[in-house]
Design a protein around this motif. Structure first.
Motif, PDB file in Angstrom:
ATOM      1  N   PRO A  57      -2.273 -11.371   5.722  1.00 24.61           N
ATOM      2  CA  PRO A  57      -1.667 -10.439   4.759  1.00 24.61           C
ATOM      3  C   PRO A  57      -1.821 -10.857   3.295  1.00 24.61           C
ATOM      4  O   PRO A  57      -1.650 -10.042   2.408  1.00 24.61           O
ATOM      5  N   ARG A  58      -2.188 -12.094   3.050  1.00 26.05           N
ATOM      6  CA  ARG A  58      -2.370 -12.593   1.687  1.00 26.05           C
ATOM      7  C   ARG A  58      -3.853 -12.716   1.312  1.00 26.05           C
ATOM      8  O   ARG A  58      -4.188 -13.424   0.372  1.00 26.05           O
ATOM      9  N   HIS A  59      -4.716 -12.021   2.034  1.00 30.07           N
ATOM     10  CA  HIS A  59      -6.159 -12.098   1.774  1.00 30.07           C
ATOM     11  C   HIS A  59      -6.446 -11.363   0.469  1.00 30.07           C
ATOM     12  O   HIS A  59      -6.453 -10.126   0.401  1.00 30.07           O
ATOM     13  N   LYS A  60      -6.684 -12.132  -0.584  1.00 24.87           N
ATOM     14  CA  LYS A  60      -6.855 -11.554  -1.917  1.00 24.87           C
ATOM     15  C   LYS A  60      -8.059 -10.619  -1.985  1.00 24.87           C
ATOM     16  O   LYS A  60      -7.994  -9.563  -2.621  1.00 24.87           O
ATOM     17  N   GLY A  61      -9.157 -10.993  -1.333  1.00 24.59           N
ATOM     18  CA  GLY A  61     -10.341 -10.142  -1.358  1.00 24.59           C
ATOM     19  C   GLY A  61     -10.083  -8.794  -0.717  1.00 24.59           C
ATOM     20  O   GLY A  61     -10.460  -7.751  -1.262  1.00 24.59           O
ATOM     21  N   ALA A  62      -9.435  -8.794   0.427  1.00 25.54           N
ATOM     22  CA  ALA A  62      -9.157  -7.530   1.120  1.00 25.54           C
ATOM     23  C   ALA A  62      -8.180  -6.671   0.326  1.00 25.54           C
ATOM     24  O   ALA A  62      -8.312  -5.440   0.293  1.00 25.54           O
ATOM     25  N   LEU A  63      -7.218  -7.301  -0.334  1.00 28.26           N
ATOM     26  CA  LEU A  63      -6.286  -6.530  -1.164  1.00 28.26           C
ATOM     27  C   LEU A  63      -7.018  -5.904  -2.347  1.00 28.26           C
ATOM     28  O   LEU A  63      -6.839  -4.716  -2.646  1.00 28.26           O
ATOM     29  N   GLU A  64      -7.860  -6.691  -3.007  1.00 29.25           N
ATOM     30  CA  GLU A  64      -8.611  -6.155  -4.148  1.00 29.25           C
ATOM     31  C   GLU A  64      -9.564  -5.054  -3.711  1.00 29.25           C
ATOM     32  O   GLU A  64      -9.570  -3.956  -4.280  1.00 29.25           O
ATOM     33  N   TYR A  65     -10.388  -5.344  -2.712  1.00 32.92           N
ATOM     34  CA  TYR A  65     -11.416  -4.382  -2.306  1.00 32.92           C
ATOM     35  C   TYR A  65     -10.817  -3.110  -1.716  1.00 32.92           C
ATOM     36  O   TYR A  65     -11.331  -2.014  -1.948  1.00 32.92           O
ATOM     37  N   SER A  66      -9.730  -3.234  -0.985  1.00 30.60           N
ATOM     38  CA  SER A  66      -9.100  -2.014  -0.467  1.00 30.60           C
ATOM     39  C   SER A  66      -8.510  -1.221  -1.625  1.00 30.60           C
ATOM     40  O   SER A  66      -8.586   0.016  -1.636  1.00 30.60           O
ATOM     41  N   LYS A  73     -11.562   4.885  -5.229  1.00 30.71           N
ATOM     42  CA  LYS A  73     -12.753   5.713  -4.944  1.00 30.71           C
ATOM     43  C   LYS A  73     -12.386   7.020  -4.258  1.00 30.71           C
ATOM     44  O   LYS A  73     -13.069   8.023  -4.433  1.00 30.71           O
ATOM     45  N   VAL A  74     -11.328   6.986  -3.432  1.00 30.64           N
ATOM     46  CA  VAL A  74     -10.939   8.199  -2.704  1.00 30.64           C
ATOM     47  C   VAL A  74      -9.756   8.908  -3.372  1.00 30.64           C
ATOM     48  O   VAL A  74      -9.144   9.795  -2.779  1.00 30.64           O
ATOM     49  N   GLY A  75      -9.443   8.522  -4.622  1.00 33.90           N
ATOM     50  CA  GLY A  75      -8.422   9.220  -5.387  1.00 33.90           C
ATOM     51  C   GLY A  75      -6.987   8.898  -4.994  1.00 33.90           C
ATOM     52  O   GLY A  75      -6.095   9.696  -5.248  1.00 33.90           O
ATOM     53  N   GLN A  76      -6.762   7.741  -4.406  1.00 44.65           N
ATOM     54  CA  GLN A  76      -5.413   7.354  -3.987  1.00 44.65           C
ATOM     55  C   GLN A  76      -4.904   6.219  -4.869  1.00 44.65           C
ATOM     56  O   GLN A  76      -4.764   5.073  -4.446  1.00 44.65           O
ATOM     57  N   LYS A  77      -4.618   6.568  -6.115  1.00 44.45           N
ATOM     58  CA  LYS A  77      -4.212   5.570  -7.105  1.00 44.45           C
ATOM     59  C   LYS A  77      -2.928   4.844  -6.696  1.00 44.45           C
ATOM     60  O   LYS A  77      -2.803   3.633  -6.913  1.00 44.45           O
ATOM     61  N   ALA A  78      -1.974   5.546  -6.115  1.00 49.17           N
ATOM     62  CA  ALA A  78      -0.706   4.912  -5.731  1.00 49.17           C
ATOM     63  C   ALA A  78      -0.938   3.792  -4.713  1.00 49.17           C
ATOM     64  O   ALA A  78      -0.305   2.730  -4.799  1.00 49.17           O
ATOM     65  N   GLN A  79      -1.853   4.006  -3.769  1.00 46.66           N
ATOM     66  CA  GLN A  79      -2.158   2.954  -2.796  1.00 46.66           C
ATOM     67  C   GLN A  79      -2.846   1.768  -3.468  1.00 46.66           C
ATOM     68  O   GLN A  79      -2.610   0.617  -3.112  1.00 46.66           O
ATOM     69  N   ALA A  80      -3.707   2.055  -4.446  1.00 50.21           N
ATOM     70  CA  ALA A  80      -4.364   0.978  -5.191  1.00 50.21           C
ATOM     71  C   ALA A  80      -3.314   0.168  -5.950  1.00 50.21           C
ATOM     72  O   ALA A  80      -3.366  -1.069  -5.971  1.00 50.21           O
ATOM     73  N   GLU A  81      -2.349   0.852  -6.543  1.00 46.92           N
ATOM     74  CA  GLU A  81      -1.281   0.156  -7.263  1.00 46.92           C
ATOM     75  C   GLU A  81      -0.425  -0.675  -6.315  1.00 46.92           C
ATOM     76  O   GLU A  81       0.029  -1.772  -6.678  1.00 46.92           O
ATOM     77  N   ALA A  82      -0.238  -0.192  -5.093  1.00 48.49           N
ATOM     78  CA  ALA A  82       0.517  -0.972  -4.097  1.00 48.49           C
ATOM     79  C   ALA A  82      -0.231  -2.257  -3.751  1.00 48.49           C
ATOM     80  O   ALA A  82       0.385  -3.327  -3.612  1.00 48.49           O
ATOM     81  N   GLN A  83      -1.558  -2.169  -3.621  1.00 50.52           N
ATOM     82  CA  GLN A  83      -2.346  -3.371  -3.349  1.00 50.52           C
ATOM     83  C   GLN A  83      -2.280  -4.324  -4.540  1.00 50.52           C
ATOM     84  O   GLN A  83      -2.196  -5.542  -4.366  1.00 50.52           O
ATOM     85  N   THR A 124      -6.767  -9.484 -11.629  1.00 46.86           N
ATOM     86  CA  THR A 124      -7.247  -9.014 -12.935  1.00 46.86           C
ATOM     87  C   THR A 124      -8.255  -7.881 -12.773  1.00 46.86           C
ATOM     88  O   THR A 124      -8.176  -6.867 -13.472  1.00 46.86           O
ATOM     89  N   ASP A 125      -9.190  -8.038 -11.841  1.00 41.04           N
ATOM     90  CA  ASP A 125     -10.222  -7.013 -11.634  1.00 41.04           C
ATOM     91  C   ASP A 125      -9.615  -5.695 -11.162  1.00 41.04           C
ATOM     92  O   ASP A 125      -9.991  -4.627 -11.656  1.00 41.04           O
ATOM     93  N   LEU A 126      -8.688  -5.764 -10.210  1.00 40.40           N
ATOM     94  CA  LEU A 126      -8.076  -4.526  -9.715  1.00 40.40           C
ATOM     95  C   LEU A 126      -7.213  -3.891 -10.802  1.00 40.40           C
ATOM     96  O   LEU A 126      -7.233  -2.665 -10.971  1.00 40.40           O
ATOM     97  N   ILE A 139      -7.731  -0.095 -12.195  1.00 39.13           N
ATOM     98  CA  ILE A 139      -6.648   0.904 -12.177  1.00 39.13           C
ATOM     99  C   ILE A 139      -6.427   1.438 -13.590  1.00 39.13           C
ATOM    100  O   ILE A 139      -6.273   2.646 -13.786  1.00 39.13           O
ATOM    101  N   ALA A 140      -6.446   0.564 -14.577  1.00 37.09           N
ATOM    102  CA  ALA A 140      -6.269   0.990 -15.972  1.00 37.09           C
ATOM    103  C   ALA A 140      -7.370   1.933 -16.416  1.00 37.09           C
ATOM    104  O   ALA A 140      -7.125   2.872 -17.192  1.00 37.09           O
ATOM    105  N   ALA A 141      -8.582   1.716 -15.932  1.00 42.00           N
ATOM    106  CA  ALA A 141      -9.727   2.548 -16.310  1.00 42.00           C
ATOM    107  C   ALA A 141      -9.864   3.794 -15.437  1.00 42.00           C
ATOM    108  O   ALA A 141     -10.706   4.655 -15.720  1.00 42.00           O
TER     109      ALA A 141
END
Length: 162
Positions: free
Chosen positions: A109-118, A124-134, A149-151, A155-157
């Motif tokens: 559950p703490r896999h930083k790569g999977a959190l960032e990439y998901s 990409k699929v227009g689900q900003k709220a889920q991206a913010e949750a990650q 930082t990358d995610l 999100i900011a852009a």
């Protein structure tokens, strides 16, 4: 004979326990498929190495195929599930990508790569709220990490598709 009393190092019950445990502890370690892997172990897996090279070459189909083989042989490999998701995301196979990311996160559950990439995938699929949750999960794990930082920048852009 020494002029002082000699005491045994272990009591009889402790010695008995040691004699039982030593052979058990000497048993071979569990098969790699039963254990999470590390980057060093992943480097020794041929299909993992092929997948990494395919990602570097942006050969997403080969990468996805390679990481699929890794997870088939080692279903506990969160890193391989993460990169399988990453490859599928670049192929536009979002359902498969999210399934792989979710498996990686179920394993770690703490896999930083999977959190960032998901999170990137959710954008990409227009689900900003889920991206913010990650992003919130990443911030709780490591506020200053590159993944966080990358995610946050993505999100900011983010601008929804029109």
């Amino acid at each position: 004979m020494p002029s002082f009393p000699v005491r045994p190092l272990m009591s009889a019950p402790l010695l008995s326990l040691a004699l039982v445990l030593v052979p058990v502890l000497a048993l071979p370690v569990a098969h790699a498929a039963d254990m999470p892997t590390t980057p060093v172990e992943n480097a020794r897996i041929d299909d993992f190495a092929v997948g990494k090279k395919a990602i570097e070459a942006k050969n997403w189909a080969l990468a996805a195929s390679s990481f699929s083989k890794v997870v088939a042989q080692n279903p506990q490999n969160a890193d391989a599930y993460n990169l399988l998701g990453y490859s599928n995301r670049w192929l536009g196979k979002y359902d498969e990508a999210f399934a792989a990311y979710n498996k990686a996160l179920a394993l770690d559950p703490r896999h930083k790569g999977a959190l960032e990439y998901s999170g990137m995938g959710y954008l990409k699929v227009g689900q900003k709220a889920q991206a913010e949750a990650q992003l919130a999960k990443l911030q709780a794990i490591c506020a200053q990490c590159e993944e966080t930082t990358d995610l946050a920048k993505a999100i900011a852009a983010y601008k929804p598709a029109q």
